[in-house]
Design a protein around this motif. Structure first.
Motif, PDB file in Angstrom:
ATOM      1  N   ARG A  51      -0.901  -6.676  -7.460  1.00 43.11           N
ATOM      2  CA  ARG A  51      -1.297  -6.311  -8.868  1.00 43.11           C
ATOM      3  C   ARG A  51      -2.193  -6.687 -10.599  1.00 43.11           C
ATOM      4  NH1 ARG A  51      -1.027  -0.988  -7.623  1.00 43.11           N
ATOM      5  NH2 ARG A  51      -0.915  -0.156  -9.675  1.00 43.11           N
ATOM      6  N   ARG A  64     -11.468   2.429  -8.375  1.00 45.18           N
ATOM      7  CA  ARG A  64     -11.126   1.671  -7.085  1.00 45.18           C
ATOM      8  C   ARG A  64     -11.382   0.473  -6.456  1.00 45.18           C
ATOM      9  NH1 ARG A  64     -15.722   4.141  -8.228  1.00 45.18           N
ATOM     10  NH2 ARG A  64     -18.067   3.371  -6.927  1.00 45.18           N
ATOM     11  N   SER A 162       2.254  -3.092  -3.387  1.00 46.95           N
ATOM     12  CA  SER A 162       1.413  -2.935  -4.146  1.00 46.95           C
ATOM     13  C   SER A 162       0.197  -1.526  -4.159  1.00 46.95           C
ATOM     14  CB  SER A 162       0.679  -4.259  -4.130  1.00 46.95           C
ATOM     15  OG  SER A 162       0.002  -3.651  -2.877  1.00 46.95           O
ATOM     16  N   ALA A 163       0.514  -1.068  -3.194  1.00 43.33           N
ATOM     17  CA  ALA A 163       0.096  -0.047  -2.624  1.00 43.33           C
ATOM     18  C   ALA A 163      -0.008   1.506  -3.849  1.00 43.33           C
ATOM     19  CB  ALA A 163      -0.353   0.319  -1.066  1.00 43.33           C
ATOM     20  N   ASP A 164       1.264   1.508  -3.619  1.00 44.33           N
ATOM     21  CA  ASP A 164       1.885   2.365  -4.645  1.00 44.33           C
ATOM     22  C   ASP A 164       3.107   2.462  -5.421  1.00 44.33           C
ATOM     23  OD1 ASP A 164       1.964   5.111  -6.512  1.00 44.33           O
ATOM     24  OD2 ASP A 164       1.958   6.217  -4.486  1.00 44.33           O
ATOM     25  N   ASP A 166       4.433   3.099  -7.866  1.00 38.91           N
ATOM     26  CA  ASP A 166       5.445   4.257  -8.532  1.00 38.91           C
ATOM     27  C   ASP A 166       6.068   5.101  -7.792  1.00 38.91           C
ATOM     28  OD1 ASP A 166       3.248   3.370 -10.711  1.00 38.91           O
ATOM     29  OD2 ASP A 166       2.458   5.046 -10.557  1.00 38.91           O
ATOM     30  N   VAL A 167       5.900   4.989  -6.145  1.00 40.05           N
ATOM     31  CA  VAL A 167       6.509   5.636  -5.382  1.00 40.05           C
ATOM     32  C   VAL A 167       7.905   4.791  -4.891  1.00 40.05           C
ATOM     33  CG1 VAL A 167       7.095   6.527  -2.676  1.00 40.05           C
ATOM     34  CG2 VAL A 167       4.758   6.538  -3.771  1.00 40.05           C
ATOM     35  N   TYR A 168       8.432   3.991  -5.662  1.00 42.21           N
ATOM     36  CA  TYR A 168       8.825   2.535  -5.292  1.00 42.21           C
ATOM     37  C   TYR A 168      10.420   2.922  -6.352  1.00 42.21           C
ATOM     38  CZ  TYR A 168       6.696   1.221  -1.136  1.00 42.21           C
ATOM     39  OH  TYR A 168       6.040   1.689   0.444  1.00 42.21           O
TER      40      TYR A 168
END
Length: 354
Positions: A51, A64, A162-164, A166-168
């Motif tokens: 990140r 993107r 690293s993909a998302d 915020d979910v974790y």
């Protein structure tokens, strides 16, 4: 009617018993699943690095495209290190690995010539034989496939985290009571920011260590100088313990080349240590988090004892996270300390500036 509901005193007692049971269960889980937790933490560190690289790309390319470029950069670095170890320095690494047991035996024999040295050798052997690090090294030597699998799991986990992220993060916050979630959210932000700055500082320290040691050993005429320099740079990831361990094979190989290379090796490591300790490390670490050296050393030893060899690799990161959480949750949120005053203000201002 709530005829079976406990009164206030009983409810408080039951709650305390449940908390104790939860603490014991978590402690047992950490002890039994230590390697898995270390791999998960290593994946989180990798995700933080990915990140951070993506944020750097975000300054010059569309948003993107930042994550694909960051992942490509990490894979390229891993491939470059694999090429260095497997192709460019393959002969030097093989020579180092083949001679290492003999060099350690020579060092042990040399130290055993004096009564004090013999006691030190016996103490080191006894402490090492009963540690988890010794069993982990034996496992690595007998099963390189497990090491490769762990590395793949670590990399895949880093990509997922690293993909998302915020979910974790939201999932972790849901485990906390609603009343304390804002404090935990701020603490997670502090940990993430500190880890990014710490990884940047580690990269600077590792690069300077590897270049200085490799150059000094090459001038001194030590065999496998650049391989030893690369090993010294990577060992800087484990403060104090890593560089000391990386120095032993350098001294052994220098001793096989003669007295002059041995003296050159000692001078090289002494000069590099002075430069790292008095110039590089204070400059980069003061911008991140200032942990007293005694706490660092004993914490690394304790982490290695609990989690074994894999714990040593990520011991510095675990210490940074623990130190940051204590500062954010306990000092700031429980005791109400103002961490923006006094000695903490330079660090806070630098974090805000970054």
């Amino acid at each position: 009617m709530k005829r079976l509901a406990p009164d206030a005193d009983d409810a408080r007692f039951i709650r305390r018993v449940l908390i104790v049971i939860l603490i014991v269960a978590l402690t047992a889980a950490v002890w039994r699943a230590g390697n898995l937790l270390i791999l998960a933490f290593g994946s989180m560190l990798g995700a933080v690095a990915i990140r951070a690289i993506a944020e750097l790309y975000g300054r010059v390319v569309p948003q993107r495209a930042t994550m694909p470029l960051a992942v490509t950069t990490v894979l390229a670095v891993i491939g470059f290190l694999g090429w260095l170890f497997g192709v460019e320095f393959a002969q030097q690494i093989n020579q180092l690995v083949s001679q290492l047991p003999h060099l350690l035996d020579q060092l042990s024999h040399w130290m055993s010539q004096s009564p004090v040295g013999a006691k030190i050798v016996e103490a080191v052997k006894a402490a090492f034989a009963g540690s988890r690090v010794a069993s982990d090294i034996g496992g690595l030597l007998s099963g390189s496939g497990q090491l490769l699998l762990n590395c793949i799991l670590l990399l895949v986990g880093a990509l997922f985290f690293s993909a998302d992220p915020d979910v974790y993060q939201r999932g972790a916050l849901l485990l906390a009571p609603p009343s304390v979630r804002p404090a935990f959210a701020d603490a997670l932000v502090d940990v993430g920011t500190t880890l990014r700055l710490w990884l940047r500082a580690e990269l600077i320290g590792m690069t300077s260590m590897g270049l200085l040691v490799g150059t000094g050993l090459w001038i001194a005429g030590v065999p496998s100088a650049w391989a030893l320099g690369l090993l010294a740079g990577l060992s800087e990831f484990i403060p104090y313990v890593g560089p000391t361990a990386a120095m032993l094979p350098a001294l052994g190989l220098a001793a096989t080349a003669g007295t002059a290379p041995l003296m050159g090796t000692l001078i090289t490591y002494a000069i590099v240590r002075v430069i790292q300790t008095n110039f590089v490390t204070p400059y980069v670490q003061s911008r991140v988090i200032d942990i007293p050296p005694a706490i660092t050393v004993f914490s690394i030893i304790a982490i290695g004892f609990v989690f074994g060899l894999f714990g040593l690799f990520f011991s510095a990161g675990l210490l940074v996270v623990g130190f940051s959480l204590v500062r954010s949750l306990y000092l700031r949120e429980v005791l109400g300390e103002d961490l923006t005053d006094g000695a903490e203000s330079p660090r806070e201002s630098r974090i805000q500036a970054d």
